[in-house]
Write an enzyme that holds these catalytic residues in place. Structure first.
Site, PDB file in Angstrom:
ATOM      1  N   HIS A 143      -1.378   2.744   1.580  1.00 59.54           N
ATOM      2  CA  HIS A 143      -0.766   1.416   1.146  1.00 59.54           C
ATOM      3  C   HIS A 143      -1.683   0.471   0.630  1.00 59.54           C
ATOM      4  O   HIS A 143      -2.622   0.069   1.350  1.00 59.54           O
ATOM      5  CB  HIS A 143       0.227   1.081   2.066  1.00 59.54           C
ATOM      6  CG  HIS A 143       1.154  -0.149   1.701  1.00 59.54           C
ATOM      7  ND1 HIS A 143       2.121   0.191   0.679  1.00 59.54           N
ATOM      8  CD2 HIS A 143       0.694  -1.415   1.815  1.00 59.54           C
ATOM      9  CE1 HIS A 143       2.709  -1.216   0.516  1.00 59.54           C
ATOM     10  NE2 HIS A 143       1.844  -2.014   0.843  1.00 59.54           N
TER      11      HIS A 143
ATOM     12  N   GLU B 161      10.079   6.475  10.345  1.00 58.33           N
ATOM     13  CA  GLU B 161      11.384   6.189   9.571  1.00 58.33           C
ATOM     14  C   GLU B 161      11.160   4.729   9.062  1.00 58.33           C
ATOM     15  O   GLU B 161      12.173   4.373   8.073  1.00 58.33           O
ATOM     16  CB  GLU B 161      12.431   6.232  10.358  1.00 58.33           C
ATOM     17  CG  GLU B 161      12.641   5.312  11.605  1.00 58.33           C
ATOM     18  CD  GLU B 161      11.640   5.739  12.947  1.00 58.33           C
ATOM     19  OE1 GLU B 161      11.663   5.156  13.865  1.00 58.33           O
ATOM     20  OE2 GLU B 161      10.791   6.915  12.556  1.00 58.33           O
TER      21      GLU B 161
ATOM     22  N   GLU C 232     -11.037   1.264  -5.721  1.00 55.12           N
ATOM     23  CA  GLU C 232     -12.246   1.969  -5.770  1.00 55.12           C
ATOM     24  C   GLU C 232     -13.083   1.547  -4.590  1.00 55.12           C
ATOM     25  O   GLU C 232     -13.707   2.420  -3.970  1.00 55.12           O
ATOM     26  CB  GLU C 232     -13.334   1.246  -6.892  1.00 55.12           C
ATOM     27  CG  GLU C 232     -12.890   1.799  -8.179  1.00 55.12           C
ATOM     28  CD  GLU C 232     -13.551   0.790  -9.313  1.00 55.12           C
ATOM     29  OE1 GLU C 232     -13.469   1.230 -10.523  1.00 55.12           O
ATOM     30  OE2 GLU C 232     -14.115  -0.292  -9.033  1.00 55.12           O
TER      31      GLU C 232
ATOM     32  N   GLU D  75      -9.017   2.162  -1.085  1.00 57.85           N
ATOM     33  CA  GLU D  75      -8.381   3.361  -1.109  1.00 57.85           C
ATOM     34  C   GLU D  75      -8.823   4.778  -1.172  1.00 57.85           C
ATOM     35  O   GLU D  75      -8.528   5.744  -0.281  1.00 57.85           O
ATOM     36  CB  GLU D  75      -7.191   3.423  -2.487  1.00 57.85           C
ATOM     37  CG  GLU D  75      -6.043   2.374  -2.161  1.00 57.85           C
ATOM     38  CD  GLU D  75      -5.193   2.064  -3.185  1.00 57.85           C
ATOM     39  OE1 GLU D  75      -4.690   3.273  -3.758  1.00 57.85           O
ATOM     40  OE2 GLU D  75      -4.865   1.109  -3.678  1.00 57.85           O
TER      41      GLU D  75
HETATM   42  C1  GRF Z   1      -1.491   2.761  -6.620  1.00 54.74           C
HETATM   43  O1  GRF Z   1      -1.094   1.662  -6.613  1.00 54.74           O
HETATM   44  C2  GRF Z   1      -2.265   3.232  -5.281  1.00 54.74           C
HETATM   45  O2  GRF Z   1      -2.496   1.649  -4.890  1.00 54.74           O
HETATM   46  C3  GRF Z   1      -0.701   3.453  -4.664  1.00 54.74           C
HETATM   47  O3  GRF Z   1      -0.013   4.150  -5.361  1.00 54.74           O
HETATM   48  C4  GRF Z   1      -0.342   3.759  -6.695  1.00 54.74           C
HETATM   49  C5  GRF Z   1      -0.939   5.204  -7.499  1.00 54.74           C
HETATM   50  O4  GRF Z   1      -1.804   5.764  -7.014  1.00 54.74           O
HETATM   51  N1  GRF Z   1      -1.057   4.124  -3.456  1.00 54.74           N
HETATM   52  P1  GRF Z   1      -2.541   6.966  -7.591  1.00 54.74           P
HETATM   53  O5  GRF Z   1      -3.435   6.630  -8.748  1.00 54.74           O
HETATM   54  O6  GRF Z   1      -1.169   7.739  -8.051  1.00 54.74           O
HETATM   55  O7  GRF Z   1      -3.226   7.661  -6.519  1.00 54.74           O
END
Ligand code: GRF
Length: 198
Positions: free
Chosen positions: A107, A145, A175, A178
């Site tokens: 997230h 859930e 970058e 995540e």
């Molecule tokens: C991005 O906003 C990421 O932060 C969230 O889902 C969106 C798309 O991510 N997890 P991705 O490029 O499809 O992995």
């Protein structure tokens, strides 16, 4: 070496999927991505899977038996760990209870800030910018859930720069947070799964 069998669920560009693919053999050693399932037939994530020779399937979120079809695929491929990577669907309690501590999600905020109902994708960064926070980041957590309510596995803070737009902020969070945290969490949970099996 025995490795956990991983399915990655996607809906969009798949940059987090790509980070996981690229981490195989270095950060991610105890798990192997064997299946990608997309809720969106046009997701670029599907191209990424194909380029890496990973089996993929599309189950449109509009399908009446959406979750049942996902479960069937997970069982057919003996999946041990489910990773939600930009997956834009909320899974039911029935589904999440079937896989306790076997579903993880990335997230793009420091939960409990900017999460829950309606907080996904760029909306998260819009909310952070409009609240005026100076630091945001990303969280990897177990899925239960409660949307974004599961036990937190890893978090990483990212500075907000003056003049940031939701797009520039999203890119920096991807970058700097995540794309690092998700492979680390995949390895941590995969290793636990393998150890439990021995
Ligand atoms: C991005 O906003 C990421 O932060 C969230 O889902 C969106 C798309 O991510 N997890 P991705 O490029 O499809 O992995």
């Amino acid at each position: 070496m025995l490795r956990a069998r991983i399915a990655v669920l996607v809906s969009g560009g798949g940059t987090n999927l790509q980070a996981l693919i690229d981490s195989q053999g270095n950060t991610l050693k105890s798990g192997e991505i064997v299946l990608v399932i997309s809720s969106n037939p046009n997701a670029y994530a599907l191209e990424r899977a194909e380029k890496s020779g990973i089996l993929s399937a599309v189950i449109p979120r509009s399908a009446p038996d959406f979750e049942a079809r996902i479960v069937r695929l997970l069982e057919e491929h003996s999946i041990d760990l489910i990773i939600l990577a930009g997956f834009m669907c909320i899974l039911s309690e029935d589904f999440t209870r079937r896989y306790p501590r076997r579903i993880i999600n990335i997230h793009p905020s420091l939960i409990p800030s900017f999460c829950g109902e309606g907080c996904y994708g760029l909306n998260v960064h819009r909310a952070a910018l409009s609240r005026g926070v100076k630091v945001t980041g990303a969280t990897v957590h177990y899925v239960n859930e409660i949307p974004d309510g599961g036990e937190i596995i890893f978090q990483k803070a990212v500075d907000i720069h003056s003049g940031d737009t939701p797009e520039t902020l999203q890119r920096r969070v991807m970058e700097q947070a995540e794309w690092l945290l998700l492979p680390m969490a995949a390895e941590k949970v995969s290793k636990t799964i393998i150890q439990e099996r021995q």
